[in-house]
Scaffold this motif. Structure first.
Motif, PDB file in Angstrom:
ATOM      1  N   VAL A  41       0.841  -1.199   0.000  1.00 59.77           N
ATOM      2  CA  VAL A  41       0.000   0.000   0.000  1.00 59.77           C
ATOM      3  C   VAL A  41       0.880   1.255   0.000  1.00 59.77           C
ATOM      4  O   VAL A  41       0.581   2.246  -0.688  1.00 59.77           O
ATOM      5  N   LYS A  42       1.983   1.176   0.749  1.00 55.95           N
ATOM      6  CA  LYS A  42       2.930   2.314   0.774  1.00 55.95           C
ATOM      7  C   LYS A  42       3.499   2.548  -0.622  1.00 55.95           C
ATOM      8  O   LYS A  42       3.712   3.683  -1.040  1.00 55.95           O
ATOM      9  N   ARG A  43       3.766   1.478  -1.317  1.00 53.65           N
ATOM     10  CA  ARG A  43       4.331   1.610  -2.677  1.00 53.65           C
ATOM     11  C   ARG A  43       3.324   2.270  -3.629  1.00 53.65           C
ATOM     12  O   ARG A  43       3.719   2.979  -4.546  1.00 53.65           O
ATOM     13  N   VAL A  44       2.045   1.994  -3.417  1.00 50.80           N
ATOM     14  CA  VAL A  44       1.019   2.647  -4.257  1.00 50.80           C
ATOM     15  C   VAL A  44       1.107   4.160  -4.059  1.00 50.80           C
ATOM     16  O   VAL A  44       1.063   4.937  -5.025  1.00 50.80           O
ATOM     17  N   SER A  45       1.272   4.578  -2.813  1.00 55.41           N
ATOM     18  CA  SER A  45       1.417   6.019  -2.527  1.00 55.41           C
ATOM     19  C   SER A  45       2.691   6.570  -3.152  1.00 55.41           C
ATOM     20  O   SER A  45       2.712   7.677  -3.670  1.00 55.41           O
ATOM     21  N   LYS A  46       3.756   5.761  -3.095  1.00 57.72           N
ATOM     22  CA  LYS A  46       5.044   6.192  -3.656  1.00 57.72           C
ATOM     23  C   LYS A  46       4.917   6.429  -5.156  1.00 57.72           C
ATOM     24  O   LYS A  46       5.386   7.423  -5.693  1.00 57.72           O
ATOM     25  N   ILE A  47       4.274   5.508  -5.835  1.00 58.53           N
ATOM     26  CA  ILE A  47       4.146   5.615  -7.298  1.00 58.53           C
ATOM     27  C   ILE A  47       3.305   6.830  -7.671  1.00 58.53           C
ATOM     28  O   ILE A  47       3.634   7.571  -8.595  1.00 58.53           O
ATOM     29  N   THR A  48       2.215   7.030  -6.932  1.00 54.46           N
ATOM     30  CA  THR A  48       1.249   8.065  -7.345  1.00 54.46           C
ATOM     31  C   THR A  48       1.495   9.404  -6.667  1.00 54.46           C
ATOM     32  O   THR A  48       0.943  10.419  -7.100  1.00 54.46           O
ATOM     33  N   GLY A  49       2.280   9.402  -5.587  1.00 56.00           N
ATOM     34  CA  GLY A  49       2.466  10.628  -4.810  1.00 56.00           C
ATOM     35  C   GLY A  49       1.193  11.036  -4.073  1.00 56.00           C
ATOM     36  O   GLY A  49       1.032  12.196  -3.685  1.00 56.00           O
ATOM     37  N   LYS A  50       0.280  10.084  -3.879  1.00 52.63           N
ATOM     38  CA  LYS A  50      -0.983  10.410  -3.197  1.00 52.63           C
ATOM     39  C   LYS A  50      -1.193   9.527  -1.971  1.00 52.63           C
ATOM     40  O   LYS A  50      -0.845   8.349  -1.995  1.00 52.63           O
ATOM     41  N   ASP A  51      -1.784  10.124  -0.954  1.00 50.91           N
ATOM     42  CA  ASP A  51      -2.105   9.367   0.252  1.00 50.91           C
ATOM     43  C   ASP A  51      -3.577   8.973   0.237  1.00 50.91           C
ATOM     44  O   ASP A  51      -4.391   9.636  -0.393  1.00 50.91           O
ATOM     45  N   PHE A  52      -3.871   7.925   0.960  1.00 50.03           N
ATOM     46  CA  PHE A  52      -5.271   7.491   1.070  1.00 50.03           C
ATOM     47  C   PHE A  52      -5.417   6.686   2.342  1.00 50.03           C
ATOM     48  O   PHE A  52      -4.419   6.213   2.902  1.00 50.03           O
ATOM     49  N   LYS A  53      -6.661   6.539   2.789  1.00 48.09           N
ATOM     50  CA  LYS A  53      -6.908   5.787   4.024  1.00 48.09           C
ATOM     51  C   LYS A  53      -6.876   4.297   3.752  1.00 48.09           C
ATOM     52  O   LYS A  53      -7.497   3.826   2.795  1.00 48.09           O
ATOM     53  N   THR A  54      -6.154   3.565   4.615  1.00 52.42           N
ATOM     54  CA  THR A  54      -6.152   2.104   4.521  1.00 52.42           C
ATOM     55  C   THR A  54      -6.599   1.544   5.863  1.00 52.42           C
ATOM     56  O   THR A  54      -6.020   1.878   6.901  1.00 52.42           O
ATOM     57  N   TYR A  55      -7.634   0.734   5.838  1.00 58.67           N
ATOM     58  CA  TYR A  55      -8.121   0.104   7.060  1.00 58.67           C
ATOM     59  C   TYR A  55      -7.641  -1.343   7.116  1.00 58.67           C
ATOM     60  O   TYR A  55      -7.884  -2.103   6.169  1.00 58.67           O
ATOM     61  N   HIS A  56      -6.960  -1.676   8.199  1.00 59.21           N
ATOM     62  CA  HIS A  56      -6.620  -3.082   8.439  1.00 59.21           C
ATOM     63  C   HIS A  56      -7.878  -3.727   9.019  1.00 59.21           C
ATOM     64  O   HIS A  56      -8.116  -3.674  10.229  1.00 59.21           O
ATOM     65  N   ALA A  57      -8.708  -4.257   8.159  1.00 55.01           N
ATOM     66  CA  ALA A  57     -10.017  -4.756   8.600  1.00 55.01           C
ATOM     67  C   ALA A  57     -10.394  -5.981   7.789  1.00 55.01           C
ATOM     68  O   ALA A  57      -9.948  -6.158   6.654  1.00 55.01           O
ATOM     69  N   ASP A  58     -11.244  -6.814   8.423  1.00 55.59           N
ATOM     70  CA  ASP A  58     -11.657  -8.068   7.789  1.00 55.59           C
ATOM     71  C   ASP A  58     -13.128  -7.944   7.381  1.00 55.59           C
ATOM     72  O   ASP A  58     -13.958  -7.504   8.186  1.00 55.59           O
ATOM     73  N   LEU A  59     -13.447  -8.384   6.178  1.00 54.37           N
ATOM     74  CA  LEU A  59     -14.848  -8.311   5.729  1.00 54.37           C
ATOM     75  C   LEU A  59     -15.753  -9.217   6.561  1.00 54.37           C
ATOM     76  O   LEU A  59     -16.973  -9.048   6.564  1.00 54.37           O
ATOM     77  N   LEU A  60     -15.136 -10.187   7.258  1.00 56.11           N
ATOM     78  CA  LEU A  60     -15.955 -11.049   8.105  1.00 56.11           C
ATOM     79  C   LEU A  60     -16.404 -10.318   9.374  1.00 56.11           C
ATOM     80  O   LEU A  60     -17.312 -10.767  10.062  1.00 56.11           O
ATOM     81  N   ASP A  61     -15.768  -9.196   9.659  1.00 54.47           N
ATOM     82  CA  ASP A  61     -16.145  -8.367  10.807  1.00 54.47           C
ATOM     83  C   ASP A  61     -17.110  -7.285  10.307  1.00 54.47           C
ATOM     84  O   ASP A  61     -16.720  -6.172   9.965  1.00 54.47           O
ATOM     85  N   LYS A  62     -18.385  -7.656  10.289  1.00 53.24           N
ATOM     86  CA  LYS A  62     -19.383  -6.783   9.647  1.00 53.24           C
ATOM     87  C   LYS A  62     -19.525  -5.438  10.375  1.00 53.24           C
ATOM     88  O   LYS A  62     -19.710  -4.396   9.733  1.00 53.24           O
ATOM     89  N   ASP A  63     -19.404  -5.473  11.701  1.00 52.31           N
ATOM     90  CA  ASP A  63     -19.537  -4.206  12.456  1.00 52.31           C
ATOM     91  C   ASP A  63     -18.441  -3.235  12.041  1.00 52.31           C
ATOM     92  O   ASP A  63     -18.662  -2.033  11.917  1.00 52.31           O
ATOM     93  N   ARG A  64     -17.253  -3.778  11.841  1.00 49.29           N
ATOM     94  CA  ARG A  64     -16.110  -2.940  11.433  1.00 49.29           C
ATOM     95  C   ARG A  64     -16.363  -2.341  10.038  1.00 49.29           C
ATOM     96  O   ARG A  64     -16.107  -1.169   9.790  1.00 49.29           O
ATOM     97  N   VAL A  65     -16.872  -3.175   9.152  1.00 46.49           N
ATOM     98  CA  VAL A  65     -17.153  -2.699   7.784  1.00 46.49           C
ATOM     99  C   VAL A  65     -18.197  -1.590   7.850  1.00 46.49           C
ATOM    100  O   VAL A  65     -18.080  -0.548   7.195  1.00 46.49           O
ATOM    101  N   GLU A  66     -19.186  -1.796   8.699  1.00 44.10           N
ATOM    102  CA  GLU A  66     -20.241  -0.796   8.848  1.00 44.10           C
ATOM    103  C   GLU A  66     -19.659   0.531   9.360  1.00 44.10           C
ATOM    104  O   GLU A  66     -19.988   1.604   8.855  1.00 44.10           O
ATOM    105  N   ALA A  67     -18.759   0.419  10.353  1.00 50.12           N
ATOM    106  CA  ALA A  67     -18.132   1.633  10.909  1.00 50.12           C
ATOM    107  C   ALA A  67     -17.364   2.382   9.820  1.00 50.12           C
ATOM    108  O   ALA A  67     -17.371   3.620   9.767  1.00 50.12           O
ATOM    109  N   ILE A  68     -16.734   1.633   8.932  1.00 44.55           N
ATOM    110  CA  ILE A  68     -15.959   2.264   7.839  1.00 44.55           C
ATOM    111  C   ILE A  68     -16.909   3.003   6.894  1.00 44.55           C
ATOM    112  O   ILE A  68     -16.607   4.102   6.426  1.00 44.55           O
TER     113      ILE A  68
END
Ligand code: NAD
Ligand code: WQD
Length: 346
Positions: A41-68
């Motif tokens: 993910v860091k390399r994606v930012s390096k290539i594009t020069g852009k930052d973005f939010k990355t959530y370390h989250a599991d799709l099996l954790d539905k509450d977490r997905v909802e919070a996102i």
């Protein structure tokens, strides 16, 4: 326009994130890193020069997905997150159904609750099983032959049912053929853990000296040189295919499946030869028995994607090998390579 990218740290996800950022989309990534490395993910930012939010989250954790979804304004979702190893899926099918099917159901439920109904889904040519004829078009009967493939087929059916129940959904199902290659910078690429299951990572690991020789599975197929034929597609072509699909789901409703392939098939030996030409290395190989479940010839008819998405693959196998080789040489141990070798500065 904000796009949630599930599995955005993975092989195809990272390359698509680069394309999205380059084209001015805002992205939010969700990944549990079960088959990827945060460094990607860091390399994606390096290539594009852009930052973005990355959530370390599991799709099996539905509450977490909802919070996102509560935390972010999301317009569309590209859903890559899934487990993809065919052999493992035979050994531990429940893990695959749980992760891929339940994960997708959680995602779709949360999307529905939040009124986000534009979805691009990663399916696979594996849903066709052994086709009766090639090239394979989207009307070919689906006949997945292993649990992994069946998770994709089941998810496709679920997506059709969702659309039948609510025609405000816009869904593109993308059936990838054989993605290979890497970003031309050499910063991101395919980084399989352990012994690669797929041909191109195996060849490139032989070329870089990590593995002794390639094992070619079968030389008695009814093909020009007896080895299996596949439709290899450059991952950057796949990435642009996602942007075309995204435009389609934003502009019109429905649920449609599209083959993303080049329409051309190459044998294992042709791929070995192309890689040898590009890398100027010899790839030693031995011939072994056919691999269980493999089909002789598989390539796409990509006309529907061309007509309806205005997309077509442009990169040939030499470019695919060249970019794979650059990535492999600069990152002999993938994302765990301690120091990126000879970085390209943008
Ligand atoms: P990948 O393993 O590199 O990427 C998938 C990403 O999803 C990984 O980063 C992984 O950590 C993440 N993930 C898995 N389960 C998750 C979960 N429950 N929650 C959050 N994150 C999760 O694979 P890829 O090659 O980039 O493939 C992307 C998608 O395309 C997959 O769905 C795969 O089945 C499909 N596909 C891949 C190929 C191929 O040959 N690479 C071919 C056809 C289809
Ligand atoms: C290609 C050719 C092998 C490795 C797989 C999944 C499919 C999809 C894409 C996710 C075949 C031969 C391979 C090796 C070899 N993934 N080969 N020696 O099997 O077409 O498709 O990846 O959806 O679901 O099944 O790709 O790269 O494994 O094989 O001879 O060490 O190379 O027999 O002919 P495949 P692959």
């Amino acid at each position: 326009m904000a796009v949630l990218v599930t599995g955005g740290a993975g092989y195809i996800g990272t390359h698509t994130c680069v394309e999205l950022l380059t084209k001015g989309y805002e992205i939010i990534v969700i990944d549990n890193f079960c088959n990827s490395n945060p460094e990607a993910v860091k390399r994606v930012s390096k290539i594009t020069g852009k930052d973005f939010k990355t959530y370390h989250a599991d799709l099996l954790d539905k509450d977490r997905v909802e919070a996102i979804f509560f935390e972010n304004k999301i317009d569309a979702v590209i859903h890559f997150a899934g487990l993809k190893a065919v052999g493992e899926s035979v050994a531990v099918p429940l893990k695959y159904y749980q992760n891929n099917v339940t994960g997708t159901m959680n995602l779709c439920e949360v999307m529905k609750q939040h009124g986000v109904k534009n979805l691009v889904f990663s399916s696979s040519a594996t849903v066709y099983g052994t086709p009766d004829q090639v090239p394979i078009d989207e009307n070919t009967k689906l006949n997945a032959l292993n649990p992994y493939g069946r998770t994709k087929k089941i998810i496709e059916e679920i997506l059709h049912d969702i659309y039948r129940s609510d025609q405000t959904w816009n869904i593109a199902i993308l059936r990838y053929f054989n993605p290979i290659g890497a970003h031309p910078s050499g910063y991101i690429g395919e980084d399989p853990s352990g012994i690669p299951n797929n041909l191109m990572p195996y060849i490139s690991q032989v070329a870089v000296g990590k593995r002794e020789q390639l094992t070619i599975f079968g030389k008695d197929y009814p093909t020009m040189d007896g080895t299996g034929i596949r439709d290899y597609i450059h991952v950057m072509d796949l990435a642009t295919g996602h942007l075309s699909a995204l435009e389609k789901v934003q502009s019109s409703g429905g649920v449609e499946a599209y083959n993303l392939g080049t329409g051309k098939g190459y044998s294992v030996l042709q791929m070995v030869e192309a890689f040898e030409e590009v890398s100027e290395k010899t790839i030693p190989y031995k011939i072994a028995e056919r691999r269980a479940g493999d089909t002789a010839i598989c390539f796409a008819n990509p006309t529907k994607a061309k007509n309806e998405l205005g997309w077509q693959a442009t990169r040939g196998i030499h470019k695919m090998c060249e970019d794979t080789w650059r990535w492999q040489q600069k990152n002999p141990n993938g994302y765990t390579t301690t120091e990126y070798q000879n970085p390209v500065h943008n």
